[in-house]
Design a protein around this motif. Structure first.
Motif, PDB file in Angstrom:
ATOM      1  N   LEU A   1       8.678   1.239  -6.710  1.00 30.18           N
ATOM      2  CA  LEU A   1       8.067   1.133  -5.383  1.00 30.18           C
ATOM      3  C   LEU A   1       8.587   2.217  -4.452  1.00 30.18           C
ATOM      4  O   LEU A   1       7.814   2.884  -3.753  1.00 30.18           O
ATOM      5  CB  LEU A   1       8.361  -0.242  -4.777  1.00 30.18           C
ATOM      6  CG  LEU A   1       7.427  -1.370  -5.156  1.00 30.18           C
ATOM      7  CD1 LEU A   1       7.881  -2.667  -4.488  1.00 30.18           C
ATOM      8  CD2 LEU A   1       5.999  -1.042  -4.725  1.00 30.18           C
ATOM      9  N   LEU A   2       9.906   2.401  -4.438  1.00 29.50           N
ATOM     10  CA  LEU A   2      10.492   3.412  -3.556  1.00 29.50           C
ATOM     11  C   LEU A   2      10.004   4.805  -3.945  1.00 29.50           C
ATOM     12  O   LEU A   2       9.608   5.598  -3.079  1.00 29.50           O
ATOM     13  CB  LEU A   2      12.020   3.348  -3.619  1.00 29.50           C
ATOM     14  CG  LEU A   2      12.751   4.391  -2.770  1.00 29.50           C
ATOM     15  CD1 LEU A   2      12.354   4.290  -1.298  1.00 29.50           C
ATOM     16  CD2 LEU A   2      14.273   4.239  -2.891  1.00 29.50           C
TER      17      LEU A   2
ATOM     18  N   ALA B   1      14.021   0.209   1.619  1.00 29.86           N
ATOM     19  CA  ALA B   1      13.720   1.636   1.746  1.00 29.86           C
ATOM     20  C   ALA B   1      12.264   1.900   1.382  1.00 29.86           C
ATOM     21  O   ALA B   1      11.563   2.672   2.058  1.00 29.86           O
ATOM     22  CB  ALA B   1      14.654   2.447   0.857  1.00 29.86           C
ATOM     23  N   ALA B   2      11.794   1.230   0.317  1.00 30.18           N
ATOM     24  CA  ALA B   2      10.400   1.431  -0.095  1.00 30.18           C
ATOM     25  C   ALA B   2       9.463   1.008   1.032  1.00 30.18           C
ATOM     26  O   ALA B   2       8.513   1.727   1.378  1.00 30.18           O
ATOM     27  CB  ALA B   2      10.113   0.637  -1.362  1.00 30.18           C
TER      28      ALA B   2
ATOM     29  N   VAL C   1       9.696   3.557   3.963  1.00 33.25           N
ATOM     30  CA  VAL C   1       9.018   4.822   3.648  1.00 33.25           C
ATOM     31  C   VAL C   1       7.505   4.620   3.676  1.00 33.25           C
ATOM     32  O   VAL C   1       6.754   5.457   4.188  1.00 33.25           O
ATOM     33  CB  VAL C   1       9.488   5.362   2.273  1.00 33.25           C
ATOM     34  CG1 VAL C   1       8.628   6.535   1.833  1.00 33.25           C
ATOM     35  CG2 VAL C   1      10.953   5.763   2.343  1.00 33.25           C
ATOM     36  N   PHE C   2       7.070   3.477   3.169  1.00 30.69           N
ATOM     37  CA  PHE C   2       5.645   3.176   3.169  1.00 30.69           C
ATOM     38  C   PHE C   2       5.117   3.095   4.612  1.00 30.69           C
ATOM     39  O   PHE C   2       4.093   3.695   4.955  1.00 30.69           O
ATOM     40  CB  PHE C   2       5.420   1.850   2.434  1.00 30.69           C
ATOM     41  CG  PHE C   2       3.984   1.441   2.361  1.00 30.69           C
ATOM     42  CD1 PHE C   2       3.136   1.978   1.399  1.00 30.69           C
ATOM     43  CD2 PHE C   2       3.468   0.524   3.260  1.00 30.69           C
ATOM     44  CE1 PHE C   2       1.803   1.607   1.349  1.00 30.69           C
ATOM     45  CE2 PHE C   2       2.141   0.144   3.216  1.00 30.69           C
ATOM     46  CZ  PHE C   2       1.310   0.694   2.245  1.00 30.69           C
TER      47      PHE C   2
ATOM     48  N   ALA D   1       6.432   5.169  -2.866  1.00 30.23           N
ATOM     49  CA  ALA D   1       6.320   5.359  -1.415  1.00 30.23           C
ATOM     50  C   ALA D   1       6.717   6.780  -1.030  1.00 30.23           C
ATOM     51  O   ALA D   1       6.059   7.429  -0.196  1.00 30.23           O
ATOM     52  CB  ALA D   1       7.193   4.343  -0.680  1.00 30.23           C
TER      53      ALA D   1
END
Lengths: 344, 411
Positions: free
Chosen positions: B11-12, A234-235, A238-239, B15
């Motif tokens: 991190l999530l 997910a990170a 999203v990035f 982001a």
């Protein structure tokens, strides 16, 4: 804990050795995660996309630039779709190179190939829904390829495009296929595919007596790992969505006019490269479909890896399948790169 | 494991925070729904600083897209500009019909004087037919001076006895004479479709904007968002005072200097001028039909230009032709409205040309003299008719050379 549907998807325990990331790459699990992401973001887009040639590109521009977080949702949809094709492809690589296609998993392998084809078609139909100048080449060439098929070509073309020329009916058909005609089978086959994994005895491992490593992890640990992978996934997603916007171009003016010097979507670049060499039926239909059939039938005509060699990479008894697959994969990669370099 | 989970969560969150920050700090879209299109466009999100192009094209009415094209909803510069008509110049002749055309705009009926585009496309400045005909005749490619070819092919469905019905496109590859090939390579840089030569002194755009966007002396890299009918002589100079052609080698000899003194710096040293020829701007005397054509295709500039000294000054026997404006829809009032320095009114008497074109920047004064407003500089001049003066010029000899004989200034 009272058994629920969730217990159908996760076995009580699985072999620790085969649950490692370096064995599975988590590609199948990632595919499920990305499929959920692509469906969720797609559902949000359905409320804004207007499937008519005049409005489609404008509604996408409006979604991208004017609807709060619309661009973000579109980017999520785009990236999860691209990564899904990639993850499913890597899953296929893993399955081939670990011999996991061997009986009794041959049928599930076929389901997986069907799912992969559905994903490619979903990606392609979604790409066409942009109805902008950058998809024009693929739209015109892709649909014209159907015409090249002897006998049923015209009929297939009319079936896909809704007439004898590209236009509003074509777009609504692609839309129908994208959100319903392909999506529904993909979900059904996907669930079936997951169900068959457990039905066929879970992840491919040697028979209990021949395993070197008897250690197993329980489903709590498995879910914990899956959740962790989903967090990282997910990170990353999203990035990507934040920094790399999904492509967009000016609306199509005259849909039947093929734009020159345009690139096919990345997953069909190899077909584009072959089309430069001549006969569209041979290079655009016969060879790709032949290769697909070869891939789908691998478990049926190559020697099955022996049970004792399962659960690890590159079982020697699966060499034939590994070689044929490698040859296909390298050819597709080289042709894709070739087409991309030729355009650049 | 716990630590990895923490890293993944951070991190999530990071982001997501970046995504939210990027969305929230993006420029707020600035909508504009021009009354002519009623379709919301967002160009002003980035272009709010741009000056309105002219009072005749108010932004609330026109917006941007009706002229420029482009993607009205896109807030990405590349995408928004990807479908611009004519790049930054929508008046280029390749797209002018789509950009500036339309029955109520600039390709309407001749009766309503809204036929600017069909006229200018047949004009000598656009076709360059005169130069092409002259050169082809000179080097034996055609038998007379009548125009046959233009920069592009164009037809006139209603030619007159003095005009030609149509031109085919001049195709240098069909020419055999070396001078004509050299002509096509070196001498086709000052028609309305050609890109200008490099240098500030040649700085002009193409199409309508070649004249109506005053770029002379500017850096063309800096786009100028302006359209005007008050065209200064400097803009005309970007083509008409740039240098001369060396006819033997068929090369353009560019001026090395940038003209600063109007009287002395004209490129033809032997030319003679009377005072009004170097104090007024070109468009103060030369009419719209002369510059932009009258709808017919002519073989040379001589056939297109007809305003003489007598147009304003009359002859010994005749006062200049005049017309008293009685109709509030008179073309003269419409033209004057676009240049509001001159408050022309119903009831004013203006000078008109032989062909009935209004010199809307003139007015007869109560004492019998005349007033002229210089359209670009805003200067006002008064002048008298020849009739009743000491001039002895016969009424038949009205070419400017006769007037120059007495009135040319020393230079």
């Amino acid at each position: 804990m009272r058994p629920s549907f969730f217990h159908h998807l996760h076995p009580p325990t699985i072999p620790a050795r085969q649950a490692r990331l370096r064995y599975t790459w988590g590609a199948g699990g990632f595919s499920v995660f990305l499929l959920l992401a692509v469906i969720f973001s797609g559902l949000l887009e359905v409320f804004f996309y207007v499937p008519t040639p005049e409005q489609a590109p404008l509604s996408i521009q409006s979604l991208t630039f004017l609807i709060p977080y619309g661009g973000f949702v579109r980017n999520l949809h785009y990236w999860s779709a691209q990564l899904l094709v990639l993850a499913a492809g890597l899953h296929l690589v893993r399955v081939i190179f670990t011999g996991a296609y061997a009986p009794p998993r041959r049928f599930n392998y076929l389901l997986g190939i069907g799912l992969f084809v559905a994903l490619l078609l979903l990606d392609f139909t979604g790409y066409i829904l942009r109805w902008d100048q950058d998809v024009q080449w693929a739209l015109v060439t892709g649909t014209n390829l159907l015409k090249s098929i002897p006998g049923i070509g015209q009929w297939l073309y009319a079936l896909v495009t809704g007439g004898d020329r590209l236009g509003a009916v074509t777009l609504i058909r692609f839309y129908g296929w994208h959100i319903f005609g392909l999506m529904l089978p993909a979900v059904i086959i996907g669930v079936w595919h997951l169900f068959r994994v457990r039905r066929d005895g879970g992840i491919a491992v040697p028979p209990p007596a021949q395993r070197q490593d008897a250690e197993r992890i329980n489903r709590t640990e498995l879910v914990r790992r899956e959740a962790l992978a989903a967090l990282f996934g997910a990170a990353g997603l999203v990035f990507l969505a934040a920094f790399f916007p999904a492509p967009l171009a000016a609306p199509i003016g005259e849909p039947d006019a093929a734009k020159q010097a345009a690139l096919a979507p990345w997953f069909f670049l190899w077909v584009q490269q072959m089309l430069r060499w001549g006969d569209p039926f041979l290079f655009g239909v016969l060879i790709p479909v032949g290769w697909l059939a070869l891939l789908a039938l691998l478990p049926y005509f190559t020697p099955a890896p022996s049970a004792v060699e399962l659960g690890r990479w590159f079982p020697p008894s699966g060499r034939a399948a590994q070689l044929i697959f490698s040859a296909l994969a390298v050819t597709v990669l080289v042709f894709s790169l070739w087409a991309w370099l030729a355009a650049a | 494991m716990q630590r990895t989970r923490l890293v993944a969560s951070i991190l999530l969150l990071a982001a997501m925070a970046i995504s939210i920050w990027r969305v929230e700090t993006a420029p707020q879209p600035v909508p504009l729904a021009p009354t002519l299109t009623r379709q919301t466009e967002y160009c002003l999100t980035c272009h709010s600083e741009l000056a309105e192009i002219s009072p005749s094209h108010p932004i609330e009415t026109f917006g941007c897209v009706i002229c420029h094209g482009g993607e009205r909803l896109a807030l990405d510069a590349d995408l928004a500009h990807s479908s611009l008509r004519g790049g930054r110049n929508p008046s280029d002749f390749s797209v002018v019909q789509e950009s500036c055309g339309g029955e109520d705009c600039h390709s309407g009926s001749a009766a309503q004087a809204r036929d600017h585009i069909p006229r200018v496309l047949r004009s000598i400045q656009a076709t360059y037919a005169g130069a092409i005909a002259n050169m082809r005749y000179t080097f034996g490619a055609q038998e007379d001076l009548s125009a046959r070819m233009g920069i592009f092919a164009i037809q006139d469905p209603n030619p007159t006895s003095s005009s030609v019905p149509g031109l085919s496109a001049f195709d240098p590859s069909q020419e055999t004479h070396p001078s004509l090939i050299a002509f096509s390579q070196n001498c086709l840089s000052c028609h309305l479709s050609s890109e200008p030569l490099p240098g500030k002194e040649y700085a002009r755009l193409t199409g309508c904007a070649a004249c109506h966007t005053p770029t002379a002396g500017t850096d063309l890299e800096q786009p100028l968002h302006r359209l005007t009918t008050a065209i200064p002589y400097t803009q005309c100079n970007t083509c008409h005072n740039r240098g001369n052609y060396e006819l033997r080698s068929m090369h353009f000899q560019a001026r090395s200097d940038q003209p600063t003194n109007r009287l002395d710096d004209y490129y033809q040293p032997i030319a003679q001028f009377v005072r009004c020829e170097w104090t007024l701007d070109c468009i103060d005397c030369h009419t719209r039909q002369e510059a932009m054509g009258d709808g017919h295709i002519y073989s040379s500039q001589k056939e297109a230009e007809y305003v003489r000294c007598y147009t304003c000054h009359g002859t010994l026997d005749e006062l200049p032709l005049t017309r008293t404006i009685s109709d509030p829809n008179d073309l003269a009032l419409r033209l004057a409205f676009v240049n509001p320095q001159f408050d022309l009114q119903v009831g004013d008497t203006i000078i008109i040309t032989d062909r009935g074109e209004p010199l809307w920047n003139t007015r007869r004064l109560p004492d019998g003299s005349y007033e002229l407003l210089a359209k670009a500089s805003g200067q006002r001049f008064t002048f008298r008719a020849v009739k009743g003066s000491a001039c002895q010029q016969s009424a038949e000899q009205q070419e400017s050379s006769y007037c120059h004989a007495c009135h040319a200034v020393e230079r």
